[in-house]
Scaffold this motif. Structure first.
Motif, PDB file in Angstrom:
ATOM      1  N   MET A 206       0.831  -1.203   0.000  1.00 13.76           N
ATOM      2  CA  MET A 206       0.000   0.000   0.000  1.00 13.76           C
ATOM      3  C   MET A 206       0.869   1.258   0.000  1.00 13.76           C
ATOM      4  SD  MET A 206      -2.784   1.237   2.870  1.00 13.76           S
ATOM      5  CE  MET A 206      -1.489   1.495   4.106  1.00 13.76           C
ATOM      6  N   LEU A 207       1.879   1.263   0.862  1.00 13.68           N
ATOM      7  CA  LEU A 207       2.776   2.423   0.943  1.00 13.68           C
ATOM      8  C   LEU A 207       3.543   2.613  -0.362  1.00 13.68           C
ATOM      9  CD1 LEU A 207       4.127   1.898   4.579  1.00 13.68           C
ATOM     10  CD2 LEU A 207       2.452   3.580   3.826  1.00 13.68           C
ATOM     11  N   GLN A 208       3.972   1.489  -0.960  1.00 21.16           N
ATOM     12  CA  GLN A 208       4.707   1.576  -2.215  1.00 21.16           C
ATOM     13  C   GLN A 208       3.809   2.105  -3.330  1.00 21.16           C
ATOM     14  OE1 GLN A 208       8.107   0.908  -2.619  1.00 21.16           O
ATOM     15  NE2 GLN A 208       7.682   1.917  -4.572  1.00 21.16           N
ATOM     16  N   ALA A 209       2.556   1.635  -3.370  1.00 22.03           N
ATOM     17  CA  ALA A 209       1.608   2.107  -4.389  1.00 22.03           C
ATOM     18  C   ALA A 209       1.334   3.595  -4.213  1.00 22.03           C
ATOM     19  CB  ALA A 209       0.310   1.300  -4.300  1.00 22.03           C
ATOM     20  N   ALA A 210       1.191   4.022  -2.968  1.00 21.45           N
ATOM     21  CA  ALA A 210       0.946   5.442  -2.709  1.00 21.45           C
ATOM     22  C   ALA A 210       2.142   6.280  -3.152  1.00 21.45           C
ATOM     23  CB  ALA A 210       0.654   5.657  -1.234  1.00 21.45           C
ATOM     24  N   GLU A 211       3.343   5.755  -2.891  1.00 26.23           N
ATOM     25  CA  GLU A 211       4.562   6.471  -3.275  1.00 26.23           C
ATOM     26  C   GLU A 211       4.658   6.584  -4.799  1.00 26.23           C
ATOM     27  OE1 GLU A 211       9.296   5.764  -2.694  1.00 26.23           O
ATOM     28  OE2 GLU A 211       8.005   5.278  -0.987  1.00 26.23           O
ATOM     29  N   ASN A 212       4.156   5.550  -5.511  1.00 26.51           N
ATOM     30  CA  ASN A 212       4.164   5.568  -6.973  1.00 26.51           C
ATOM     31  C   ASN A 212       2.947   6.306  -7.542  1.00 26.51           C
ATOM     32  OD1 ASN A 212       6.476   4.010  -6.822  1.00 26.51           O
ATOM     33  ND2 ASN A 212       5.387   2.070  -7.145  1.00 26.51           N
ATOM     34  N   MET A 213       2.178   6.935  -6.619  1.00 23.87           N
ATOM     35  CA  MET A 213       0.976   7.696  -6.988  1.00 23.87           C
ATOM     36  C   MET A 213      -0.083   6.807  -7.641  1.00 23.87           C
ATOM     37  SD  MET A 213       2.645  11.312  -8.201  1.00 23.87           S
ATOM     38  CE  MET A 213       1.126  12.233  -7.959  1.00 23.87           C
ATOM     39  N   GLU A 214      -0.081   5.495  -7.300  1.00 26.99           N
ATOM     40  CA  GLU A 214      -1.117   4.567  -7.763  1.00 26.99           C
ATOM     41  C   GLU A 214      -2.192   4.473  -6.676  1.00 26.99           C
ATOM     42  OE1 GLU A 214       1.205   1.075  -8.323  1.00 26.99           O
ATOM     43  OE2 GLU A 214       1.920   1.653 -10.326  1.00 26.99           O
ATOM     44  N   PHE A 215      -2.973   5.535  -6.562  1.00 23.30           N
ATOM     45  CA  PHE A 215      -3.867   5.676  -5.408  1.00 23.30           C
ATOM     46  C   PHE A 215      -5.019   4.684  -5.409  1.00 23.30           C
ATOM     47  CE2 PHE A 215      -2.036  10.020  -5.992  1.00 23.30           C
ATOM     48  CZ  PHE A 215      -1.210   9.973  -4.879  1.00 23.30           C
ATOM     49  N   GLU A 216      -5.508   4.300  -6.572  1.00 20.98           N
ATOM     50  CA  GLU A 216      -6.587   3.306  -6.629  1.00 20.98           C
ATOM     51  C   GLU A 216      -6.108   1.965  -6.087  1.00 20.98           C
ATOM     52  OE1 GLU A 216      -9.820   3.353  -7.431  1.00 20.98           O
ATOM     53  OE2 GLU A 216      -9.659   5.529  -7.474  1.00 20.98           O
ATOM     54  N   ARG A 217      -4.888   1.569  -6.508  1.00 19.87           N
ATOM     55  CA  ARG A 217      -4.330   0.310  -6.011  1.00 19.87           C
ATOM     56  C   ARG A 217      -4.056   0.396  -4.503  1.00 19.87           C
ATOM     57  NH1 ARG A 217      -0.215  -2.995  -9.598  1.00 19.87           N
ATOM     58  NH2 ARG A 217      -2.220  -3.246 -10.620  1.00 19.87           N
ATOM     59  N   ALA A 218      -3.524   1.546  -4.069  1.00 20.77           N
ATOM     60  CA  ALA A 218      -3.269   1.733  -2.632  1.00 20.77           C
ATOM     61  C   ALA A 218      -4.560   1.606  -1.835  1.00 20.77           C
ATOM     62  CB  ALA A 218      -2.625   3.100  -2.394  1.00 20.77           C
ATOM     63  N   LYS A 219      -5.663   2.149  -2.402  1.00 23.66           N
ATOM     64  CA  LYS A 219      -6.962   2.040  -1.722  1.00 23.66           C
ATOM     65  C   LYS A 219      -7.408   0.582  -1.643  1.00 23.66           C
ATOM     66  CE  LYS A 219     -11.742   3.667  -1.958  1.00 23.66           C
ATOM     67  NZ  LYS A 219     -12.356   2.346  -2.001  1.00 23.66           N
ATOM     68  N   GLU A 220      -7.168  -0.192  -2.687  1.00 25.39           N
ATOM     69  CA  GLU A 220      -7.519  -1.624  -2.666  1.00 25.39           C
ATOM     70  C   GLU A 220      -6.778  -2.343  -1.543  1.00 25.39           C
ATOM     71  OE1 GLU A 220      -7.086  -3.758  -6.312  1.00 25.39           O
ATOM     72  OE2 GLU A 220      -8.100  -2.196  -7.482  1.00 25.39           O
ATOM     73  N   TYR A 221      -5.469  -2.074  -1.429  1.00 28.16           N
ATOM     74  CA  TYR A 221      -4.677  -2.683  -0.358  1.00 28.16           C
ATOM     75  C   TYR A 221      -5.205  -2.265   1.014  1.00 28.16           C
ATOM     76  CZ  TYR A 221      -1.193  -4.129  -3.849  1.00 28.16           C
ATOM     77  OH  TYR A 221      -0.554  -4.723  -4.908  1.00 28.16           O
ATOM     78  N   ARG A 222      -5.516  -0.974   1.119  1.00 27.71           N
ATOM     79  CA  ARG A 222      -6.033  -0.482   2.413  1.00 27.71           C
ATOM     80  C   ARG A 222      -7.333  -1.182   2.784  1.00 27.71           C
ATOM     81  NH1 ARG A 222      -9.068   5.023   2.455  1.00 27.71           N
ATOM     82  NH2 ARG A 222     -10.611   3.483   1.703  1.00 27.71           N
ATOM     83  N   ASP A 223      -8.240  -1.344   1.821  1.00 25.95           N
ATOM     84  CA  ASP A 223      -9.518  -2.011   2.100  1.00 25.95           C
ATOM     85  C   ASP A 223      -9.296  -3.474   2.478  1.00 25.95           C
ATOM     86  OD1 ASP A 223     -10.782   0.337   1.540  1.00 25.95           O
ATOM     87  OD2 ASP A 223     -11.379  -0.224  -0.508  1.00 25.95           O
ATOM     88  N   GLN A 224      -8.323  -4.129   1.841  1.00 26.17           N
ATOM     89  CA  GLN A 224      -8.014  -5.517   2.198  1.00 26.17           C
ATOM     90  C   GLN A 224      -7.510  -5.602   3.636  1.00 26.17           C
ATOM     91  OE1 GLN A 224      -5.249  -6.970  -0.734  1.00 26.17           O
ATOM     92  NE2 GLN A 224      -6.773  -7.009  -2.374  1.00 26.17           N
ATOM     93  N   ILE A 225      -6.644  -4.657   4.016  1.00 27.16           N
ATOM     94  CA  ILE A 225      -6.120  -4.634   5.399  1.00 27.16           C
ATOM     95  C   ILE A 225      -7.258  -4.435   6.389  1.00 27.16           C
ATOM     96  CG2 ILE A 225      -4.690  -3.325   7.019  1.00 27.16           C
ATOM     97  CD1 ILE A 225      -2.863  -2.682   4.562  1.00 27.16           C
ATOM     98  N   LYS A 226      -8.184  -3.507   6.062  1.00 29.61           N
ATOM     99  CA  LYS A 226      -9.315  -3.251   6.959  1.00 29.61           C
ATOM    100  C   LYS A 226     -10.194  -4.485   7.104  1.00 29.61           C
ATOM    101  CE  LYS A 226     -10.032   1.748   6.726  1.00 29.61           C
ATOM    102  NZ  LYS A 226     -10.970   2.829   6.322  1.00 29.61           N
ATOM    103  N   SER A 227     -10.420  -5.188   6.017  1.00 28.16           N
ATOM    104  CA  SER A 227     -11.247  -6.400   6.072  1.00 28.16           C
ATOM    105  C   SER A 227     -10.596  -7.467   6.937  1.00 28.16           C
ATOM    106  CB  SER A 227     -11.486  -6.941   4.659  1.00 28.16           C
ATOM    107  OG  SER A 227     -12.272  -6.044   3.913  1.00 28.16           O
ATOM    108  N   ILE A 228      -9.270  -7.624   6.772  1.00 32.02           N
ATOM    109  CA  ILE A 228      -8.548  -8.609   7.588  1.00 32.02           C
ATOM    110  C   ILE A 228      -8.663  -8.249   9.059  1.00 32.02           C
ATOM    111  CG2 ILE A 228      -6.252  -9.494   8.179  1.00 32.02           C
ATOM    112  CD1 ILE A 228      -5.543  -9.298   5.205  1.00 32.02           C
ATOM    113  N   GLU A 229      -8.465  -6.967   9.378  1.00 31.95           N
ATOM    114  CA  GLU A 229      -8.535  -6.539  10.785  1.00 31.95           C
ATOM    115  C   GLU A 229      -9.923  -6.773  11.355  1.00 31.95           C
ATOM    116  OE1 GLU A 229      -7.290  -2.496  10.465  1.00 31.95           O
ATOM    117  OE2 GLU A 229      -5.177  -2.962  10.872  1.00 31.95           O
TER     118      GLU A 229
END
Length: 593
Positions: A206-229
């Motif tokens: 997620m952090l790497q995607a955000a750094e690469n300005m791939e915000f849609e992908r970063a959001k997908e990773y974030r949502d996956q993390i939230k679901s796991i939690e």
């Protein structure tokens, strides 16, 4: 609202849990959950409500509650309790809704699915999970990570999942049992707590995607993390093994024992039973005696398993009942037993808090105590206790109860002046002499009863001073403790003898409260005295610091810490020269290293 209900609301814990509202017939009419029981349950009886809630509140005459560890557990327990009791006002959850599980099927080519039924089909079940959406998201993630079979029915050719690398295509290619087992084991580890490593990996992505300005992908990773939690938060209210078990915990305080029995049926906690009683033997023996009697008449209705606290004796009970009885030391079952014991402790706290709030019974206890001792009603009771550690810094304290209530403005502290070493009798003589000679001198009224923390020796010492030195004839009783430092018996008379007083009586509880309060007060005073002496002695080691300057320094700075952190200029305000100020700061900083 009746006074009993008002008192129970005042002592609710600020913990998560479920509450069960009852009507005048004792019927459970509503079950609810709360992140904070104290706030949620009180809210029913304050402010305005809609018609349905007003109708519910108008029928409530009592309630009980079960404390759990998290909001997730409260949610699942609420569901179990509603299904068990079918309360009239729980409209929304009276259907057959159950929480979802993630299942690894028991097939030659296993697959993942979400189900709401736990069957005895040798499949692996994980859950329950309180949110079906989050459970579905976690399953999607697992489907992408682990290429188990995806199709319910085997197709005749490979599908899109195979081309995406998410399925090994057992429909076309041979997949060994070892490979399937490896995947099942990895998924099991994930769902049994190994998800933290996956969260860490996803966070990095997620952090790497955000750094690469791939915000849609970063959001997908974030949502996956939230679901796991959300889905992986631990709970212990429901097991997937569908075993019937009883979980028993206990707590003791002030000579009382409370025992909580949690009933888990088909893996779900559905009910609990609470019992409180005074006990007289050892904690473990009396607890096991109760448990044995509890199951004596239930030989034909036993659960498959009984869980007890570690300090119990499960082996003997297991041999007698012929079922599995054990005291878990770790894991989910251990947490369940801890939860039962915690609920027992809270139940005792509530019991004593309600007893102390019951004004009518407290006043009646004061009257009854006078009758038991054969004296007029002891409206004013003064109680004494001593404290010292190996004879150092001996102090005493006196508290006052007026009509059964603490009267804190009348409390007094005494530094022992004439006694050296650990001499309880001598300290009691000095304090009684100082207290009542002063009352005589100032022509003040005397107490109706004096309570001494101790047995025959302390009572005799106090009576000797009162009668033979001061000419006063005030009733004196003592509270003797047992080997576990619990209030054991009331002593009274000349010579002092044990008074027959039931341990479950309000009179006994009143005396316990007095003893606990005077002990708390004297211990607090003793700690303050020792701390002050230790601080003062550190300053006394500095040449040029006498009693006057020491008092001035503490009055201005308040503590050694602030003196140590002060500057030379701060000391000048007190008329202390730079040289002495540097010595003080240097000495204190040296002690701190």
């Amino acid at each position: 609202m009746n006074s009993s209900l008002k008192d129970k609301l005042a002592v609710l814990p600020d913990k998560p849990g479920c509450y069960l509202m009852k009507n005048a017939s004792g019927e459970i009419i509503y079950v609810g959950k709360a992140k904070v029981l104290k706030n949620r349950v009180r809210s029913y009886f304050t402010g305005s409500h809609n018609g349905k809630t007003q109708l519910l509140v108008s029928e409530i005459v009592d309630f009980e509650y079960i404390v759990v560890s998290s909001a997730i557990e409260a949610l699942i327990l609420e569901c179990n309790l509603i299904k068990e009791h079918d309360p009239r006002y729980n409209v929304m959850l009276r259907d057959d809704k159950t929480y979802p599980y993630i299942k690894i099927t028991n097939e030659a080519q296993p697959r993942l699915e979400i189900t709401r039924k736990v069957l005895k089909d040798k499949a692996k079940y994980f859950g329950p999970y309180p949110n079906a959406g989050d459970a579905s998201e976690v399953k999607k993630l697992l489907d992408r990570l682990y290429p188990l079979r995806k199709c319910r029915n085997m197709p005749k050719q490979v599908c899109l999942y195979y081309h995406l690398g998410q399925c090994l295509a057992p429909c076309v290619y041979e997949v060994s049992a070892e490979e399937n087992q490896r995947l099942v084991d990895e998924i099991s580890r994930f769902l049994d707590g190994g998800h933290e490593e996956m969260k860490k990996t996803l966070t990095e992505k997620m952090l790497q995607a955000a750094e690469n300005m791939e915000f849609e992908r970063a959001k997908e990773y974030r949502d996956q993390i939230k679901s796991i939690e959300a889905v992986m938060e631990k709970q212990k209210i429901t097991f997937t093994d569908t075993v019937d078990r009883d979980i028993i915990g206990f707590a003791v305080e002030k000579g009382w024992m409370c025992i909580q029995v949690f009933y888990m049926r088909k893996g779900k906690m559905i009910e609990r039973q609470t019992t409180s009683f005074p006990y007289y033997g050892s904690e473990t023996e009396d607890f096991m005696s109760y448990v044995s009697q509890f199951y004596y008449d239930k030989q034909n209705a036993l659960p498959k398993e009984i869980l007890l606290p570690q300090e119990s004796e499960p082996e003997l009970l297991s041999e007698w009942l012929g079922i599995k009885v054990h005291a878990p030391k770790r894991g989910k079952k251990h947490e369940l037993v801890k939860m039962a014991s915690e609920n027992a402790r809270i139940a005792l706290e509530e019991k004593f808090a309600l007893m102390s709030k019951d004004d009518a019974r407290t006043v009646q206890a004061v009257h009854n105590l006078g009758h038991i001792l054969g004296i007029p009603v002891p409206h004013r009771i003064e109680a004494f206790d001593n404290s010292n550690i190996q004879g150092t810094e001996p102090v005493s304290a006196m508290i006052v109860f007026t009509d059964g209530r603490p009267d804190k403005k009348e409390y007094r502290k005494f530094k022992i002046k004439t006694v050296e070493g650990p001499d309880d009798y001598g300290s009691m003589r000095e304090v009684v002499r100082r207290r009542y000679s002063r009352l005589l001198k100032e022509n003040q009224s005397m107490p109706d009863l004096i309570v001494i923390d101790g047995g025959k020796g302390q009572i005799s010492a106090a009576m000797d001073v009162l009668e033979n030195e001061l000419g006063l004839y005030i009733p004196v009783c003592g509270l003797a403790k047992d080997e576990k430092h619990r209030t054991a018996q009331l002593m009274y008379g000349d010579p002092p003898e044990p008074v027959n007083l039931r341990r479950d009586s309000y009179e006994f509880y009143l005396l316990q409260r007095i003893q606990d309060e005077v002990h708390r007060f004297v211990i607090t005073f003793h700690r303050q005295s020792r701390t002050k002496t230790m601080l003062s002695s550190q300053l006394d080691e500095i040449p040029g610091i006498g009693e006057k300057r020491r008092k001035l320094l503490f009055s201005h700075f308040g503590s050694l810490k602030k003196m140590r952190e002060a500057t030379v200029e701060d000391f000048r305000q007190l008329g202390i020269g730079d040289k002495l100020a540097k010595e003080i700061i240097g000495h204190l900083r040296k002690l701190d290293t």
